[in-house]
Design a protein around this motif. Structure first.
Motif, PDB file in Angstrom:
ATOM      1  N   ASP A 230       0.827  -1.203   0.000  1.00 46.89           N
ATOM      2  CA  ASP A 230       0.000   0.000   0.000  1.00 46.89           C
ATOM      3  C   ASP A 230       0.866   1.261   0.000  1.00 46.89           C
ATOM      4  O   ASP A 230       0.538   2.255  -0.661  1.00 46.89           O
ATOM      5  N   THR A 234       0.756   3.990  -2.975  1.00 48.53           N
ATOM      6  CA  THR A 234       0.482   5.397  -2.664  1.00 48.53           C
ATOM      7  C   THR A 234       1.544   6.298  -3.262  1.00 48.53           C
ATOM      8  O   THR A 234       1.241   7.377  -3.806  1.00 48.53           O
ATOM      9  N   ARG A 238       0.854   9.307  -5.948  1.00 50.54           N
ATOM     10  CA  ARG A 238       1.279  10.688  -5.694  1.00 50.54           C
ATOM     11  C   ARG A 238       2.259  11.173  -6.765  1.00 50.54           C
ATOM     12  O   ARG A 238       2.200  12.329  -7.189  1.00 50.54           O
TER      13      ARG A 238
END
Length: 512
Positions: A230, A234, A238
């Motif tokens: 995760d 992420t 981003r």
């Protein structure tokens, strides 16, 4: 911040159009470092993510974007920078070949490499190859030859040998902590100790500030480690935030972006301008707080490097803030300065930034070895070229000129810039003028301005004003990472700062 201060100093920038430029520049300064920095998308990293993580959402859009980025000759990357074309082309081949709708595009790319390699890789490896090319290209070439067996191999032998040498050096210094230079190319080696070792995830949430390396880590990660998966996902989300789902070649770059933009503003004499001073002060405070005794990296999560450390130290010194010369001197290596420890190809601009920082604090002699290092690398045409961090000789020449005192080498460099100005008033090392190159040429002429440079500055001011009025876009891929890219806020700040500097320098009654 309010843009309605009291009376502005008489610097020729109080006309309505110039106030508009100042207002726009002030907004740019205020946004420096936000969202990890603004950077163009990368063919290489986007292609590697598409291959390594095929189930990632919007992969089809990534493949379509790759196909539309193919050049008319079949390759990817600018024809003006041949060494930077092989890696994105191979990555695109691997991404597109498995898909019937894109197979013809991949075949054209393979044909491109068959005629490109003999023209550009038959001799010694150039000094200004993209970051990690010697590590990244050989394994991709081996993979691509499975579907395209006639791809050239022996022509890359010199690059392959350099890569093997680099691997031995990296292995001899293992393990490499997260956020260090070697880890930036982690996807080419998987840890040099096997993927069973912990992934070198840094504080950005990714591996080596590299989307491709992060995707490789996520690809190899065991299904049981959901929390780390995760974290990596992420990071990729981003990193793609500017142009989803496309990935940049490096992220985050917030400290680099802040440093280079403030450096340009310092050279233009704009850090204390009443309409910019509050925003500049806030950004200078952030830069000063980030500078450690070990130096400064591209973000707070990446290892310090000699280039950003020197440029930040110089910028703070130009702003009248205290700096410690020892922090720059830690990157000294004989007659030049290294960007990273163990560097095999030295950088002219890293050395120029360090020299300028040292000279500004009175720590160097104009007859010393670092000055000689730069002067001896000036071409017969007065230019400095072949830097590892930027493909344009205009950028490299300008940054060396910022550092050198008046003298024969400086005069020849200025003459080279003046001779290269285009009839439209801009500068560009390739087919057309660009805002970033024009901005840096203007700042170099502004630094060494005389009566002879005034007409060139006036023509450049007109070019930059037209660029700003047309929307001020910066997408020119001239900076060097794993492939060429553009740090868009940096180039835009440089161009706006140069426009204001040129306007002020060419107003009636301006000093020589």
């Amino acid at each position: 911040m309010s843009l309605q201060p009291g009376p502005v100093r008489d610097d020729g920038l109080d006309r309505p159009n110039h106030l508009n430029h100042l207002s726009h520049l002030n907004r740019l300064i205020g946004g420096l470092g936000s969202d990890g920095g603004a950077i163009t998308p990368s063919v290489y990293d986007t292609a590697r993510v598409a291959v390594l993580l095929p189930d990632r959402p919007r992969t089809e859009r990534m493949l379509d974007w790759l196909a539309h980025r193919q050049q008319p000759d079949g390759g990817w990357g600018s024809p003006e920078t041949p060494p930077a074309r092989d890696l994105p082309t191979l990555a695109a081949i691997l991404a597109l070949t498995p898909h019937p709708a894109h197979r013809a595009t991949a075949e054209r790319a393979a044909e491109f490499l068959r005629y490109h390699a003999p023209r550009h890789w038959a001799g010694p490896v150039p000094q200004d190859i993209p970051v990690g090319l010697e590590l990244l290209l050989p394994p991709l070439l081996a993979q691509a030859r499975t579907a395209h067996p006639t791809l050239p191999t022996t022509l890359y032998d010199a690059l392959r040998a350099l890569g093997e040498h680099r691997r031995r050096l990296i292995a001899s210094h293992a393990p490499h902590p997260p956020g260090t230079a070697a880890v930036h190319s982690w996807e080419s080696w998987g840890g040099w100790g096997g993927t069973s070792q912990p992934l070198p995830v840094d504080g950005s949430g990714g591996i080596g500030h590299s989307p491709a390396a992060t995707a490789a880590g996520l690809h190899h990660l065991g299904a049981e480690d959901r929390a780390q998966a995760d974290t990596l996902r992420t990071y990729l989300t981003r990193a793609a935030a500017n142009r989803p789902p496309l990935l940049p070649t490096v992220w985050p770059i917030d400290v680099f972006e802040r440093t280079w933009a403030l450096h340009a503003l310092a050279l233009a004499g704009l850090l204390d301008h009443p309409r910019l001073a509050d925003s500049c002060t806030r950004q200078l405070d952030l830069l000063q707080a980030a500078l450690t005794p070990a130096g400064l990296g591209m973000s707070e999560h990446f290892a310090p490097d000699g280039d950003i450390t020197a440029t930040a130290s110089l910028t703070l010194a130009l702003a009248g803030r205290p700096t410690d010369p020892a922090v720059v001197e830690g990157f000294r290596h004989g007659d030049h300065y290294r960007t990273y420890p163990g560097e095999l190809q030295p950088s002219l601009t890293t050395t120029a930034h360090a020299l300028h920082a040292r000279a500004h604090t009175g720590q160097t002699s104009p007859t010393g070895p670092v000055h000689r290092f730069l002067r001896e690398r000036q071409g017969a045409d007065g230019r400095w070229s072949g830097d590892k961090w930027h493909t344009s000789w205009i950028y490299t020449t300008a940054h060396v000129l910022f550092a050198l005192p008046a003298g024969t080498a400086t005069r020849r460099g200025i003459e080279a810039l003046l001779a290269a100005q285009r009839p439209d008033g801009g500068w560009g090392a390739q087919h057309h003028a660009t805002a970033g190159e024009t901005g840096y040429a203007v700042l170099a002429l502004h630094t060494h301005r005389t009566a002879d440079t005034a007409p060139a500055l006036a023509r450049a001011a007109h070019w930059l004003a037209r660029w700003q009025e047309s929307g001020g876009v910066c997408d020119c891929l001239l900076w060097t990472g794993k492939e060429t890219y553009c740090p868009q806020r940096v180039d835009r700040v440089v161009a706006h700062a140069a426009l204001l500097a040129a306007t002020r320098a060419t107003r009636p009654g301006a000093p020589d």
